[in-house]
Enzyme design. Sequence first.
Site, PDB file in Angstrom:
ATOM      1  N   ASP A   1      -1.355   4.868  -6.379  1.00  0.00           N
ATOM      2  CA  ASP A   1       0.082   4.726  -6.095  1.00  0.00           C
ATOM      3  C   ASP A   1       0.877   5.898  -6.644  1.00  0.00           C
ATOM      4  OD1 ASP A   1      -1.033   1.840  -5.977  1.00  0.00           O
ATOM      5  OD2 ASP A   1       0.897   1.826  -4.937  1.00  0.00           O
TER       6      ASP A   1
ATOM      7  N   ASN B   1      -2.783   2.777 -10.201  1.00  0.00           N
ATOM      8  CA  ASN B   1      -3.272   2.048  -9.017  1.00  0.00           C
ATOM      9  C   ASN B   1      -3.283   0.561  -9.355  1.00  0.00           C
ATOM     10  OD1 ASN B   1      -4.316   2.049  -6.309  1.00  0.00           O
ATOM     11  ND2 ASN B   1      -6.303   1.496  -7.150  1.00  0.00           N
ATOM     12  N   LYS B   2      -3.698  -0.235  -8.407  1.00  0.00           N
ATOM     13  CA  LYS B   2      -3.679  -1.688  -8.534  1.00  0.00           C
ATOM     14  C   LYS B   2      -4.283  -2.137  -9.867  1.00  0.00           C
ATOM     15  CE  LYS B   2      -2.170  -4.036  -6.431  1.00  0.00           C
ATOM     16  NZ  LYS B   2      -0.803  -4.538  -6.761  1.00  0.00           N
TER      17      LYS B   2
ATOM     18  N   GLY C   1       0.866  -1.175   0.000  1.00  0.00           N
ATOM     19  CA  GLY C   1       0.000   0.000   0.000  1.00  0.00           C
ATOM     20  C   GLY C   1       0.904   1.228   0.000  1.00  0.00           C
TER      21      GLY C   1
ATOM     22  N   GLN D   1      -5.557  -8.769  -2.437  1.00  0.00           N
ATOM     23  CA  GLN D   1      -5.621  -7.755  -1.372  1.00  0.00           C
ATOM     24  C   GLN D   1      -7.066  -7.512  -0.937  1.00  0.00           C
ATOM     25  OE1 GLN D   1      -3.726  -7.506  -4.108  1.00  0.00           O
ATOM     26  NE2 GLN D   1      -1.878  -6.314  -3.765  1.00  0.00           N
TER      27      GLN D   1
END
Length: 354
Positions: free
Chosen positions: A246, A256-257, A59, A205
């Site tokens: 991120d 991001n993810k 994270g 996650q």
Amino acid sequence: MNQAPAMPGTRSIGTVAMRWHGSSLELLDQRLLPDQEVWLRLDTADAVAGAIRDMVVRGAPAIGISAAYGAALAARTASGENWRAQVDHSIRVLAESRPTAVNLFWALKRMQEILAGCSTRADAIEQLGLAAVSIHQEDLAANLAMAEHALMHMKTDQPVSVLTHCNTGALATGGYGTALGVVRRLHEAGMLVNAFADETRPWLQGSRLTSWELTRDGIPVTLNADSAAATILASGKVSWVIVGADRITANGDVANKIGTYSLAVLARYHGVGFMVVAPSSTVDMALASGREIPIEERDGQELRRVRELPMAPASVAVFNPVFDVTPAALVDVIVTEKGVVSRPDVAGMTRLFG
Ligand code: MRU
């Protein structure tokens, strides 16, 4: 301080991921959740770098905070006349742990600036320790502020359901969470019907961390396979897709993810709001657009196996980028502790972040 920083009022900040003891850092091993809660005690910067690389802690904000504590540990373990060069070296090792989350580089730059102002190792031990604790506390404060901004922006007078991706909660931050902080705040305000949590392949996650965190804190959550998101959005049950980031570039593109980009496309198609929640330490105004963001690719084993169980032929080729870039045009709002940028573009980002 041996826990998360003190909280104003009585609001729960969720399960902390890090405990600082001054001469060591404890990390909750997120690889083992939800079935085992194991804390690892680390007392060198190299060990912290390894823990970031191996996803013991993950994270974007939590990576930055841990790295800051790692730099503080480097001052403790350095010795002799060239102690400063040793700390510099450790900071470089920490910076190589993961490439995408800019919070890592933001935190380490801050630590390097503090180091430059220290004349003795004893001074560095004290100042770097204090700076790391500040970074941790500021992140928690930012999360609380972002949650307030987000609720004001949502202007909802009816309880809503939201869908989220990855884990952006207390485990991923200094406490409370970014996107998941908004979920927490909605729940505290009696405005949350349900949070749908994408399982978030391949590292899971969402299923292993988000659904664990929310269940533990009594917040209504429903876990879904990533591929069920379209069906959920088509059902009209969800008002907002809320995700973390991120790295956000000067034009408002968001890394991001992996899977976030497809959610943004789905949200736009179904007329569902798409909100990105991230502290200003995630904003990288030095990069013009998301095309410049280094995207981490991880080992194919993360897809071929779930823990030790084979899920694919051992020799199959794998493409495993763990982040994607959502173009700013698909983002309805970016929420930071400094305020919100609606329909982000260069002008809006520059207004808030210079
Ligand atoms: O690979 P991870 O688990 O570090 O990826 C995390 C994410 O992509 C989060 O959405 C992001 O870091 C924001 S966390 C507040």
